[in-house]
Enzyme design. Structure first.
Site: not given
Length: 251
Positions: A143, A156
């Site tokens: 990400s 996350y």
């Protein structure tokens, strides 16, 4: 002989887009899904309509006990459909979004993210190593949030950071087999991921668009073709890299 790519979590979103992009380039695809069997079969049908081979298997990427039985089903499919003992490319894409500030994150949220995004990737890859052809490729999805911070994404982003480190170690350990391993790190993308936050929440969409040089958030079509291209022979010398695909997010 066509290359065979296994993509986890490919019934929707970036995984679906990557599967279709690979098929358009002449590859065959094995995809997994957690619960959306109808969506997965629709992707299989789209790929088969292109004249390529495809099959879908149910797999919970956060359940380590499911990996050995899955490998046996995969081995049988490789033999029965392709007449092969191995596949060529593994794309660890499956995941979910679960967001909270550090002070509000529950242990259950944390464990869920670790199991799916890190522990599951680690042990599924370990389980499948005997089935990946020498000279093959592994792509792990990370990400853009491992490079920048945004409130609520700490857990996350942390597990995605672990994936980036794992990719480097995989590249080192698998180099003797000619297997290249890279990380693809998308920026904010309009999908239903994380409850569709970027797609459906105008405030979040604008916040990420404003911090991106190209002035918008990404679309699945910005990511899937890039993954397909990375798996092509044109990019056989790219290894152990984190490749951000974000339109120039926070530069």
């Amino acid at each position: 002989m066509s290359k065979i790519t296994l993509i986890t979590g490919a019934s929707r979103g970036l995984g679906r887009n990557a599967a279709l992009s690979i098929a358009r380039r002449g590859g065959d695809v094995i995809l997994t899904y957690q619960s959306r069997s109808a969506d997965a079969e629709a992707v299989v049908a789209e790929i088969q309509a292109m004249g390529r081979k495809a099959v879908a298997f149910q797999l919970d990427s956060g359940d380590m006990t499911a990996f050995a039985p899955f490998a046996e089903r995969l081995r049988a499919a490789l033999r029965d459909i392709w007449g092969r003992e191995t596949f060529d490319h593994l794309v660890n894409n499956a995941g979910h979004g679960d967001y909270a500030l550090i002070g509000e994150t529950t242990e259950a949220q944390f464990d869920g993210l670790v199991n799916v995004h890190f522990k599951g990737v680690y042990f599924l890859t370990q389980t499948l190593l005997p089935l990946i052809a020498d000279g093959g490729r592994i792509v792990n999805l990370s990400s853009g949030l491992t490079r920048i911070s945004y409130p609520g994404y700490a857990a996350y982003a942390a597990v995605k950071g672990a994936i980036e480190v794992l990719s480097v170690y995989l590249a080192k350990e698998l180099g003797s087999r000619g297997i290249a391993v890279n990380t693809v790190a998308p920026g904010a993308i309009e999908t239903d991921f994380g409850g569709g936050a970027v797609r459906d929440n105008a405030e979040i969409n604008k916040a990420f668009a404003d911090m991106t040089a190209l002035g918008r958030v990404g679309l699945p079509d910005d990511i899937g073709p890039m993954i397909a291209n990375l798996l092509s022979e044109d990019n056989r010398w790219i290894n152990a890299q984190r490749i951000e695909v974000s339109g120039g997010q926070v530069i």
